[in-house]
Design a protein around this motif. Sequence first.
Motif, PDB file in Angstrom:
ATOM      1  N   TYR A 106     -15.303  -5.994  27.619  1.00 30.96           N
ATOM      2  CA  TYR A 106     -16.353  -5.271  28.340  1.00 30.96           C
ATOM      3  C   TYR A 106     -15.965  -5.302  29.820  1.00 30.96           C
ATOM      4  CZ  TYR A 106     -20.964  -4.126  30.275  1.00 30.96           C
ATOM      5  OH  TYR A 106     -22.005  -3.552  30.981  1.00 30.96           O
ATOM      6  N   THR A 107     -15.352  -4.221  30.273  1.00 30.43           N
ATOM      7  CA  THR A 107     -14.794  -4.160  31.623  1.00 30.43           C
ATOM      8  C   THR A 107     -15.912  -4.139  32.676  1.00 30.43           C
ATOM      9  OG1 THR A 107     -12.840  -2.987  30.836  1.00 30.43           O
ATOM     10  CG2 THR A 107     -13.362  -2.772  33.179  1.00 30.43           C
ATOM     11  N   PRO A 108     -15.752  -4.896  33.767  1.00 28.72           N
ATOM     12  CA  PRO A 108     -16.767  -4.885  34.824  1.00 28.72           C
ATOM     13  C   PRO A 108     -16.974  -3.482  35.402  1.00 28.72           C
ATOM     14  CG  PRO A 108     -15.185  -6.655  35.176  1.00 28.72           C
ATOM     15  CD  PRO A 108     -14.645  -5.827  34.067  1.00 28.72           C
ATOM     16  N   ASN A 109     -18.228  -3.149  35.653  1.00 24.45           N
ATOM     17  CA  ASN A 109     -18.577  -1.888  36.301  1.00 24.45           C
ATOM     18  C   ASN A 109     -18.425  -2.048  37.813  1.00 24.45           C
ATOM     19  OD1 ASN A 109     -20.265   0.266  37.479  1.00 24.45           O
ATOM     20  ND2 ASN A 109     -20.907   0.637  35.361  1.00 24.45           N
ATOM     21  N   ALA A 110     -17.810  -1.067  38.444  1.00 20.34           N
ATOM     22  CA  ALA A 110     -17.612  -1.137  39.898  1.00 20.34           C
ATOM     23  C   ALA A 110     -18.917  -0.994  40.676  1.00 20.34           C
ATOM     24  CB  ALA A 110     -16.630  -0.062  40.346  1.00 20.34           C
ATOM     25  N   GLN A 111     -19.980  -0.588  39.992  1.00 21.04           N
ATOM     26  CA  GLN A 111     -21.322  -0.378  40.545  1.00 21.04           C
ATOM     27  C   GLN A 111     -21.409   0.920  41.348  1.00 21.04           C
ATOM     28  OE1 GLN A 111     -22.664  -4.016  42.484  1.00 21.04           O
ATOM     29  NE2 GLN A 111     -22.858  -5.057  40.504  1.00 21.04           N
ATOM     30  N   ARG A 112     -22.643   1.396  41.433  1.00 20.90           N
ATOM     31  CA  ARG A 112     -22.884   2.712  42.034  1.00 20.90           C
ATOM     32  C   ARG A 112     -22.344   2.819  43.461  1.00 20.90           C
ATOM     33  NH1 ARG A 112     -26.317   6.932  40.746  1.00 20.90           N
ATOM     34  NH2 ARG A 112     -27.189   5.739  39.008  1.00 20.90           N
ATOM     35  N   ASP A 113     -22.493   1.747  44.242  1.00 21.42           N
ATOM     36  CA  ASP A 113     -22.009   1.775  45.628  1.00 21.42           C
ATOM     37  C   ASP A 113     -20.579   1.246  45.743  1.00 21.42           C
ATOM     38  OD1 ASP A 113     -22.433  -0.876  45.112  1.00 21.42           O
ATOM     39  OD2 ASP A 113     -23.729  -1.263  46.846  1.00 21.42           O
ATOM     40  N   LEU A 114     -19.912   1.038  44.618  1.00 21.53           N
ATOM     41  CA  LEU A 114     -18.535   0.524  44.539  1.00 21.53           C
ATOM     42  C   LEU A 114     -18.399  -0.886  45.124  1.00 21.53           C
ATOM     43  CD1 LEU A 114     -16.444   3.735  45.391  1.00 21.53           C
ATOM     44  CD2 LEU A 114     -17.273   2.932  43.162  1.00 21.53           C
ATOM     45  N   ALA A 115     -19.521  -1.605  45.169  1.00 16.37           N
ATOM     46  CA  ALA A 115     -19.502  -2.958  45.743  1.00 16.37           C
ATOM     47  C   ALA A 115     -18.596  -3.897  44.960  1.00 16.37           C
ATOM     48  CB  ALA A 115     -20.926  -3.524  45.795  1.00 16.37           C
ATOM     49  N   ARG A 116     -18.398  -3.596  43.674  1.00 22.52           N
ATOM     50  CA  ARG A 116     -17.589  -4.488  42.839  1.00 22.52           C
ATOM     51  C   ARG A 116     -16.234  -3.888  42.516  1.00 22.52           C
ATOM     52  NH1 ARG A 116     -19.319  -8.012  37.666  1.00 22.52           N
ATOM     53  NH2 ARG A 116     -18.993  -9.968  38.739  1.00 22.52           N
ATOM     54  N   LEU A 117     -15.829  -2.860  43.224  1.00 21.62           N
ATOM     55  CA  LEU A 117     -14.563  -2.203  42.905  1.00 21.62           C
ATOM     56  C   LEU A 117     -13.377  -3.137  43.088  1.00 21.62           C
ATOM     57  CD1 LEU A 117     -13.006   0.306  42.040  1.00 21.62           C
ATOM     58  CD2 LEU A 117     -12.971   1.047  44.439  1.00 21.62           C
ATOM     59  N   SER A 118     -13.333  -3.875  44.173  1.00 16.27           N
ATOM     60  CA  SER A 118     -12.183  -4.763  44.407  1.00 16.27           C
ATOM     61  C   SER A 118     -12.139  -5.864  43.347  1.00 16.27           C
ATOM     62  CB  SER A 118     -12.221  -5.359  45.813  1.00 16.27           C
ATOM     63  OG  SER A 118     -13.392  -6.125  46.007  1.00 16.27           O
ATOM     64  N   PHE A 119     -13.303  -6.402  42.979  1.00 12.73           N
ATOM     65  CA  PHE A 119     -13.367  -7.394  41.901  1.00 12.73           C
ATOM     66  C   PHE A 119     -12.842  -6.788  40.605  1.00 12.73           C
ATOM     67  CE2 PHE A 119     -15.685  -8.923  38.164  1.00 12.73           C
ATOM     68  CZ  PHE A 119     -15.391 -10.280  38.192  1.00 12.73           C
TER      69      PHE A 119
END
Length: 251
Positions: A106-119
């Motif tokens: 279950y791949t992490p979602n980068a979130q709507r504001d891309l706050a988790r993109l680097s993670f």
Amino acid sequence: MLKLVSWNVNGIRACVRKGFLDYFYEVDADIFCLQETKCHKEQIELKLDGYEQYWNDAKRKGYSGTAVFTKKKPLSVQYGLGEANEEPEGRVITLEFDEFYLVNVYTPNAQRDLARLSFRLDWEDELFAHLQNLDAIKPVIYCGDLNVAHRDIDLKNAKSNQGNSGVTVEERAKMTHLLDHGFIDTYRYFYPDREGAFTWWSYMNKVRERNIGWRIDYFLTSERWKERLIDSYIHSHILGSDHCPIILEME
């Protein structure tokens, strides 16, 4: 024949109330993978005759989580990535069988504001290393909710979603990188140009009825196993979650 199913159930307890068990027994998979279970194993009594159960629960209750139900007992089971054999978000289970590894994710979602993109991108690099290490030993079946619409054909409104979570250049590039290094997207192997093939729809009014969706759930396999592939398909008629089940059949 080997039959595998993958389904983001968006909460297994809710999905059971919506008919999960009817589908589970009807489809009669050899291996059934879940993502986003959203509960700890002890919070649900799920009796599945003839199946071994393996759960990777997130530490936080009601969040994330994966599970695999298999008729055949695996040689070994690993939870998470790396050597710790545990992870706080319960996102990866790896089962070793005689001929192959199964990796349910279950791949992490980068979130709507891309706050988790680097993670997310760092996590993808760890996962890539994990898959490559396994693939060097024996073929791999990699499945789950990968939270990316890889190509424009994989979502209804590609132009208006460019740059959004799941459609960023960076996320798509991670999938391309994997496909360039010994893996194949089994659905596109059989149906390279099929449009409207989606696995997730927003809960917004009539979005699913109008098939305004995304294909973000996948079965990938080691490319050297492509001759053993029989079919890869989508059960979009099955309700119970905002995702639908996907199926892989192999010799």
